[in-house]
Design a protein around this motif. Structure first.
Motif, PDB file in Angstrom:
ATOM      1  N   LEU A  53       2.251   8.601  -7.012  1.00 39.12           N
ATOM      2  CA  LEU A  53       2.634  10.016  -6.972  1.00 39.12           C
ATOM      3  C   LEU A  53       3.582  10.389  -8.110  1.00 39.12           C
ATOM      4  CD1 LEU A  53       3.256  10.507  -3.137  1.00 39.12           C
ATOM      5  CD2 LEU A  53       1.252  11.224  -4.470  1.00 39.12           C
ATOM      6  N   PHE A  54       4.395   9.418  -8.538  1.00 37.69           N
ATOM      7  CA  PHE A  54       5.415   9.696  -9.540  1.00 37.69           C
ATOM      8  C   PHE A  54       5.065   9.201 -10.944  1.00 37.69           C
ATOM      9  CE2 PHE A  54       7.629   9.391  -5.439  1.00 37.69           C
ATOM     10  CZ  PHE A  54       8.145  10.681  -5.390  1.00 37.69           C
ATOM     11  N   ALA A  55       4.081   8.330 -11.054  1.00 34.83           N
ATOM     12  CA  ALA A  55       3.819   7.660 -12.324  1.00 34.83           C
ATOM     13  C   ALA A  55       2.937   8.448 -13.284  1.00 34.83           C
ATOM     14  CB  ALA A  55       3.194   6.293 -12.070  1.00 34.83           C
ATOM     15  N   GLU A  56       2.340   9.534 -12.813  1.00 34.03           N
ATOM     16  CA  GLU A  56       1.449  10.324 -13.665  1.00 34.03           C
ATOM     17  C   GLU A  56       0.340   9.437 -14.221  1.00 34.03           C
ATOM     18  OE1 GLU A  56       1.740  13.655 -13.816  1.00 34.03           O
ATOM     19  OE2 GLU A  56       3.481  13.501 -12.505  1.00 34.03           O
ATOM     20  N   SER A  87       0.832  -1.207   0.000  1.00 39.73           N
ATOM     21  CA  SER A  87       0.000   0.000   0.000  1.00 39.73           C
ATOM     22  C   SER A  87       0.864   1.254   0.000  1.00 39.73           C
ATOM     23  CB  SER A  87      -0.939   0.012   1.206  1.00 39.73           C
ATOM     24  OG  SER A  87      -1.845  -1.059   1.124  1.00 39.73           O
ATOM     25  N   ILE A  88       1.900   1.263   0.828  1.00 36.42           N
ATOM     26  CA  ILE A  88       2.802   2.419   0.882  1.00 36.42           C
ATOM     27  C   ILE A  88       3.549   2.574  -0.444  1.00 36.42           C
ATOM     28  CG2 ILE A  88       4.896   3.344   1.983  1.00 36.42           C
ATOM     29  CD1 ILE A  88       3.835   2.030   4.621  1.00 36.42           C
ATOM     30  N   ALA A  89       4.098   1.477  -0.938  1.00 40.67           N
ATOM     31  CA  ALA A  89       4.847   1.535  -2.199  1.00 40.67           C
ATOM     32  C   ALA A  89       3.927   1.880  -3.370  1.00 40.67           C
ATOM     33  CB  ALA A  89       5.548   0.200  -2.453  1.00 40.67           C
ATOM     34  N   GLN A 140      -9.584  10.114 -10.311  1.00 45.39           N
ATOM     35  CA  GLN A 140      -8.407   9.749 -11.095  1.00 45.39           C
ATOM     36  C   GLN A 140      -7.239   9.430 -10.160  1.00 45.39           C
ATOM     37  OE1 GLN A 140      -6.998  12.756 -13.817  1.00 45.39           O
ATOM     38  NE2 GLN A 140      -5.638  11.317 -14.841  1.00 45.39           N
ATOM     39  N   GLU A 141      -7.036  10.244  -9.146  1.00 45.15           N
ATOM     40  CA  GLU A 141      -5.966   9.997  -8.176  1.00 45.15           C
ATOM     41  C   GLU A 141      -6.214   8.695  -7.411  1.00 45.15           C
ATOM     42  OE1 GLU A 141      -3.060  11.693  -7.970  1.00 45.15           O
ATOM     43  OE2 GLU A 141      -3.869  12.749  -9.704  1.00 45.15           O
ATOM     44  N   ALA A 192      -4.178   1.357  -8.928  1.00 49.50           N
ATOM     45  CA  ALA A 192      -3.319   0.748  -9.957  1.00 49.50           C
ATOM     46  C   ALA A 192      -1.902   0.548  -9.418  1.00 49.50           C
ATOM     47  CB  ALA A 192      -3.306   1.619 -11.208  1.00 49.50           C
ATOM     48  N   GLY A 193      -1.392   1.516  -8.645  1.00 51.45           N
ATOM     49  CA  GLY A 193      -0.056   1.377  -8.064  1.00 51.45           C
ATOM     50  C   GLY A 193       0.025   0.215  -7.095  1.00 51.45           C
TER      51      GLY A 193
END
Length: 187
Positions: free
Chosen positions: A36-39, A28-30, A71-72, A78-79
């Protein structure tokens, strides 16, 4: 059911459940950090871009700003999904998840020896049959496969409680002829 004795002590429910919880927190953290970085590329990995835009517009029509919030949210989902998939692959190759590494436990053959990669992958696929079949259902557009996956996932979930028994093996361990041990005790 009789089980094959080994000199090593098998790991039962408690430590395995703790490993599951740690893996859930870590993924969950990862997954959140990745989002945050993957756009938007992370969303496009899992979703059709036209569907993303349609969904954002639909949510925006309901309430201004809700489209971006959703979207966020889906980027985070997805992450987490991607990190969970990588952890599943890792367990198939090594017999360990990050939490199992932290706790010093590892999947091995039921006789206490190190398991081959093919056995570890078989165990991983059986353990994650619900996720695997859900992925197949989505990619093939055959919802019956997802239904079957959910049913099998429920059986695997119930089978996890088999680790409370004498053999300390879950149903996916019994099927793949594996067990979980302290890593230092595997030969």
């Amino acid at each position: 059911m009789e089980f094959e004795e080994s000199s090593q002590e098998r790991i039962g429910f408690g430590k395995r459940f703790l490993a599951f919880i740690i893996d859930m927190v870590l993924s969950s953290i990862a997954g959140f950090a990745l989002s945050l970085f993957a756009e938007s590329s992370l969303l496009e990995l899992f979703y059709d871009p036209s569907q993303i835009n349609d969904s954002i517009a639909t949510f925006e029509n309901l309430s201004p700003g809700l489209g971006n919030t959703m979207q966020e949210f889906f980027k985070v989902v997805a992450g987490i999904g991607l990190i969970g998939f990588l952890i599943m692959i890792m367990e198939g190759f090594t017999g360990q998840t990050p939490a199992k590494m932290l706790l010093g436990i590892k999947n091995g053959n039921q006789d206490g020896s190190n398991a081959s990669t093919s056995i570890l992958f078989t165990r991983t696929l059986i353990k994650n049959v619900s996720s695997v079949l859900s992925f197949v259902a989505v990619t093939s557009s055959l919802s019956i496969i997802g239904t079957i996956g959910s049913f099998l996932g429920f059986i695997i979930f119930i089978g996890c409680f088999f680790t409370l028994g004498k053999s300390k093996q879950s149903i996916h361990d019994l099927i793949s002829k594996t067990a979980v041990y302290n890593k230092s005790e595997l030969n």
